[in-house]
Design a protein around this motif. Structure first.
Motif, short mmCIF file in Angstrom:
data_model
loop_
_atom_site.label_atom_id
_atom_site.label_comp_id
_atom_site.label_asym_id
_atom_site.label_seq_id
_atom_site.Cartn_x
_atom_site.Cartn_y
_atom_site.Cartn_z
N VAL A 294 45.89 79.70 18.39
CA VAL A 294 46.18 80.97 19.07
C VAL A 294 45.11 81.99 18.67
CG1 VAL A 294 47.86 82.86 19.25
CG2 VAL A 294 48.66 80.49 19.14
N ASN A 295 44.57 82.67 19.68
CA ASN A 295 43.56 83.71 19.40
C ASN A 295 44.24 84.99 18.90
OD1 ASN A 295 40.87 82.59 20.43
ND2 ASN A 295 42.32 82.11 22.08
N VAL A 296 43.68 85.53 17.84
CA VAL A 296 44.26 86.76 17.27
C VAL A 296 43.18 87.86 17.25
CG1 VAL A 296 45.24 87.81 15.20
CG2 VAL A 296 45.90 85.49 15.86
N LEU B 176 37.35 80.22 12.51
CA LEU B 176 36.43 81.33 12.80
C LEU B 176 35.85 81.09 14.19
CD1 LEU B 176 35.34 83.82 11.50
CD2 LEU B 176 33.49 82.46 10.53
N ASP B 177 36.28 81.95 15.13
CA ASP B 177 35.96 81.76 16.56
C ASP B 177 34.57 82.30 16.89
OD1 ASP B 177 36.43 80.96 19.10
OD2 ASP B 177 38.16 82.27 19.46
N ASP B 178 33.99 81.76 17.93
CA ASP B 178 32.71 82.25 18.46
C ASP B 178 31.65 82.40 17.37
OD1 ASP B 178 34.20 82.50 20.76
OD2 ASP B 178 34.54 84.65 20.51
N LEU C 57 45.13 79.84 13.67
CA LEU C 57 44.85 81.17 14.24
C LEU C 57 43.33 81.34 14.34
CD1 LEU C 57 47.46 83.42 12.38
CD2 LEU C 57 47.64 82.36 14.64
N GLU C 58 42.88 81.75 15.51
CA GLU C 58 41.43 81.93 15.71
C GLU C 58 41.06 83.41 15.59
OE1 GLU C 58 39.96 80.07 19.22
OE2 GLU C 58 40.78 78.09 18.69
N LEU C 59 40.20 83.65 14.60
CA LEU C 59 39.77 85.04 14.37
C LEU C 59 38.26 85.13 14.58
CD1 LEU C 59 41.42 85.45 10.86
CD2 LEU C 59 42.52 85.76 13.07
N VAL D 164 45.60 71.91 21.09
CA VAL D 164 45.35 72.77 22.25
C VAL D 164 45.01 74.19 21.77
CG1 VAL D 164 46.77 71.57 23.96
CG2 VAL D 164 47.82 73.26 22.42
N GLU D 165 44.28 74.92 22.62
CA GLU D 165 44.07 76.35 22.34
C GLU D 165 44.80 77.14 23.43
OE1 GLU D 165 40.03 77.86 22.26
OE2 GLU D 165 40.74 79.92 21.94
N ALA D 166 45.63 78.05 22.99
CA ALA D 166 46.39 78.88 23.93
C ALA D 166 45.47 79.97 24.48
CB ALA D 166 47.58 79.52 23.22
N ILE E 120 35.37 76.14 11.72
CA ILE E 120 34.37 76.96 12.40
C ILE E 120 34.34 76.52 13.86
CG2 ILE E 120 31.92 77.51 12.56
CD1 ILE E 120 32.89 78.34 9.90
N LYS E 121 34.44 77.51 14.76
CA LYS E 121 34.29 77.17 16.17
C LYS E 121 32.93 77.67 16.63
CE LYS E 121 37.70 76.79 18.99
NZ LYS E 121 38.83 77.08 19.90
N ILE E 122 32.04 76.70 16.88
CA ILE E 122 30.65 77.06 17.23
C ILE E 122 30.64 77.61 18.65
CG2 ILE E 122 28.29 76.20 17.42
CD1 ILE E 122 29.33 73.83 15.56
N ALA F 105 33.23 72.33 18.54
CA ALA F 105 32.21 72.86 19.45
C ALA F 105 32.91 73.33 20.71
CB ALA F 105 31.19 71.79 19.76
N GLU F 106 32.63 74.58 21.09
CA GLU F 106 33.25 75.15 22.28
C GLU F 106 32.35 74.91 23.49
OE1 GLU F 106 33.34 79.31 21.46
OE2 GLU F 106 35.36 79.25 20.63
N GLY F 107 32.92 74.89 24.64
CA GLY F 107 32.13 74.88 25.89
C GLY F 107 31.37 73.58 26.14
MG MG Z 1 39.38 80.95 20.85
#
Ligand code: MG
Ligand code: C2E
Ligand code: MG
Length: 732
Positions: A565-567, A627-629, A597-599, A511-513, A648-650, A684-686
């Motif tokens: 968790v987003n940081v 690595l977010d976004d 941790l998402e940076l 899960v992503e908080a 990697i989060k695309i 992959a996001e979204g």
């Molecule tokens: Mg995120």
């Protein structure tokens, strides 16, 4: 004239010239005083010499008479003159003796009938008495009269007999003529008073007498001048006969002690004056030099106080001055424009390429801008990547819009820094006087708001202040205030969790908080809105803490899932961050390997290395880094090689671009392949459609996240979801 020579000329006019004139006048005055003192001393000396000469000449008559008495008051003389044949005796005692002993020039003896019985005269052979007689006769007459009358006046121990004398001319020469009776010294020889033989002595004043006088009394070049040949000699004594007739003058070069002193002192004084003059000139020169240096330093300090040392552009203080000036002198029909400029992605340039590169970009930026503005405009650097432009005498809004567009276009051209092509942009906020206000504070505030507005609506653009922006800013301030309140307690803030699915198994794996804020009056507020505000206002650490605590709790509840968790970059820059995370995990008893941790990339480019250290420490614990976004902002595939991440989060913008003309599939494929090559996981996001999901699964993307699977939901719903999927699994 350049300012330095202007200053020199002013110094010459105001200081040097008056000083030199003053010194010259003082020197002249001292010189005049010296000359005057010398002259006065000379006057006194001359009058004393004249007085002395007068005394000497006055005494001369007495002296001659006295000399005569040494032979005229003598029995032998009385007898000798009265007998014949005593010529030799007379000549020896009454003539030549007087000449050799007393220097008398002439000696004559007259008998009772005033006939000369003896004549002696130096240099005069023929009847010398004739010349003397003219002056001697009245004297002899006077003498005989006195003798006849038995007048004893003036007779003393020193003056033994009556006499008559005068200062007069003899043969045209000045002389003292003295007549004395030849009388008995013992009183033994009786003579009828008035019938005595008379001895006449002559002493010329223009012959050796002058020489002797000059030598004895130090009268220089002493000579006699007749009345008719009188010159303007400096020292002159008139010689007067008893009858008051001027016989002539004694003249000489007087001794002038004043002139002598002046002659001696003058060269020394001149030398001293010259020295003083040179000294003053030297001092003035040094003074000029010093004051020039001082002025230069002052000018430099003033320049420093008003300019930015890197670009030499005006600084904030000068910008304020110029804006105030432009507002004060604004003609009624014209406008004043204030532009606030902010470089986009400048921080990344600084962080990734170093500060010298950042400085080079700033300088290049300034140079490009100077090429676009008018001479009357002021480009200033307020600090960092913030610049302003003041445009006085602006004619229309179109002008300022055109300038802003030109600025944006120019800055869009790549900057060459040490061989790197750097792309940055600039965002511009504009306020116009008098529409947006007529004070500096008001215009600056509004230009800043416009800039903020332009930035938040997507950078590399300009925005002219509008009243709606003001309300936006007010809304932002309201959010800040309300978020602070929400953080202090209550149930406005809650962490929701968005499940992540494995592409291969289509099963929930983590899960992503995601933080949620239910505002009491405004409803749900997006983290996209309040997270940046929390970052700007120092609330982000408290928020991070809140989310991490909740996430650890959730992780305990779902032992099979990983929790992301987003940081924020700001949190990561705190050197204690890794320790804090470790403590939280330990407290909750959660295996660090289950935390991700998402940076964002900008968080990983911290020049101080604190972020790096935190990342290293966390990875050493087992915490994974995502690595977010990825793909937005300042990122590149090339840099992926160097980053210390596990996943990697695309960014969802690429996923949403699927099926469109520009072909984001190719980029996503490249990212997935690159990540795989480096052994990194991809998410992959979204993901919103089965097509997206299918394509991503096909190209080998590891995990999928998106509304297709689940929206972010409260923790309880995740639990329910988990339960449902377990049940499904069991029943399958
Ligand atoms: Mg995120
Ligand atoms: P993010 O980390 O990239 O989070 C994913 C965002 O994508 C979430 O937005 C999520 O609701 C949204 N999303 C997920 N699936 C889809 C989809 O299929 N379609 C679309 N259109 N959107 C989807 P959210 O919750 O609004 O969060 C926005 C950003 O706020 C996050 O982006 C994250 O950067 C930040 N954020 C959220 N919570 C926190 C937090 O606790 N701490 C920090 N530092 N940042 C947070
Ligand atoms: Mg994201």
């Amino acid at each position: 004239m350049p300012p330095s020579s202007l200053r020199s000329a002013r110094f010459l006019r105001r200081v040097a010239l008056p000083t030199l004139v003053g010194i010259g006048a003082l020197g002249g005055l001292v010189g005049m005083l010296l000359a005057w003192a010398g002259h006065e001393a000379d006057e006194i000396a001359v009058s004393r010499q004249v007085a002395l000469a007068n005394v000497v000449i006055g005494n001369l008559r007495d002296t001659i008479a006295h000399n005569q008495e040494s032979v005229t008051v003598w029995d032998d003389a009385v007898r000798a003159v009265r007998q014949d044949g005593a010529a030799e005796w007379i000549d020896y005692n009454l003539g030549s003796w007087m000449h050799t002993y007393f220097g008398h020039d002439g000696a004559y003896v007259l008998d009772a009938a005033d006939e000369p019985i003896y004549q002696f005269s130096t240099g005069m052979t023929e009847e010398p008495y004739r010349d003397v007689q003219v002056v001697a006769a009245p004297l002899v007459g006077t003498l005989r009269q006195l003798l006849r009358e038995g007048d004893e006046t003036g007779i003393s121990d020193r003056i033994l007999s009556q006499g008559a004398a005068d200062l007069t001319t003899v043969g045209g020469r000045p002389a003292v003529v003295s007549a004395k009776p030849i009388v008995s010294d013992t009183g033994e020889i009786e003579q009828t008073p008035g019938t005595e033989y008379v001895h006449i002595a002559v002493r010329y004043l223009d012959g050796d007498f002058l020489e002797l006088l000059g030598r004895d009394y130090m009268f220089d070049d002493l000579r006699f001048e007749g009345e008719e040949e009188a010159t303007d000699a400096a020292a002159k004594l008139p010689l007067l006969s008893d009858s008051g007739e001027t016989v002539g003058h004694l003249v000489w070069h007087p001794y002038r002690p004043g002139a002598a002193v002046v002659d001696k002192v003058a060269p020394v004084a001149a030398a001293v004056a010259g020295l003083v003059f040179l000294l003053i000139i030297g001092l003035l020169f040094m003074l000029n030099l010093r004051s020039r240096k001082l002025l230069e330093r002052e000018a430099r300090m003033k320049h420093l106080a008003h300019h930015d040392p890197l670009t030499e552009l005006p600084n904030r203080a000068l910008f304020h001055e110029r804006l105030d000036e432009a507002l004060r002198t604004r003609p009624v029909d014209s406008l004043v424009g204030v532009l606030y400029l902010d470089l986009d992605h400048f921080k990344q340039v600084n962080d990734t390429l170093g500060h010298p590169a950042g400085d080079a970009v700033i300088n290049e930026f300034a140079t490009r801008l100077i090429g676009l503005i008018r001479l009357s405009d002021t480009l200033a650097r307020l600090g960092g990547d913030e610049f302003t432009i003041v445009i006085p005498d602006l004619k229309s809004m179109e002008d300022v819009e055109a300038l802003s567009s030109r600025i944006i276009d120019t800055v869009r051209q790549p900057f060459d820094v040490d061989g790197h092509q750097v792309f940055i942009g600039v965002t511009v906020g504009i306020a116009i006087a008098p529409d947006d206000g007529d004070t500096r504070t008001e215009l600056c505030r509004k230009a800043d708001i416009a800039l903020y507005h332009a930035k938040s609506s997507g950078r590399s653009r300009y925005a002219i202040f509008g009243s709606e922006m003001d309300s936006m800013l007010r809304a932002r301030r309201d959010i800040e205030r309300d978020l602070r309140r929400a953080l202090r307690g209550g149930d406005q803030l809650a962490v929701h969790y968005q499940p992540l699915f494995s592409a291969a198994t289509q099963k929930i794996i983590g899960v992503e908080a995601l933080l949620r804020w239910l505002h009491p009056t405004n409803g749900w507020i997006s983290p996209e809105v309040f997270i940046p505000i929390a970052e700007d206002t120092g609330m982000i650490e408290a928020i991070g803490e809140f989310v991490l605590r909740d996430s650890c709790e959730a992780a305990r509840r779902w032992p099979t899932l990983s929790v992301a968790v987003n940081v924020s970059a700001i949190e990561l820059r705190n050197p204690a961050f890794a320790t804090k995370v470790a403590a939280r995990l330990l407290e909750a008893g959660v295996d660090p390997r289950r935390l991700e941790l998402e940076l964002t990339e900008s968080a990983l480019t911290d020049p101080n290395g604190v972020c790096d250290q935190n990342v290293k420490a966390l990875r050493a614990l087992g915490v994974r880094i995502a690595l977010d976004d990825f793909g937005t902002g300042f990122s590149s595939l090339g840099r992926l090689q160097k980053l210390e991440v596990d996943r990697i989060k695309i960014d969802r913008s690429f996923i949403h671009g699927f099926g469109k003309a520009n072909g984001d599939e190719a980029i996503v494929l490249a990212i997935v392949e690159m990540a795989r090559a480096r052994g990194l996981k991809t998410t992959a996001e979204g993901v919103e459609t089965p097509e997206q999901s299918g394509h991503l699964t096909q190209i080998g993307c590891d995990d999928l996240q998106g509304f297709l699977y689940s929206r972010p939901v409260p923790a309880d719903e995740v639990t329910a979801l988990l339960k449902r999927s377990t049940t499904r699994q069991l029943s399958a």
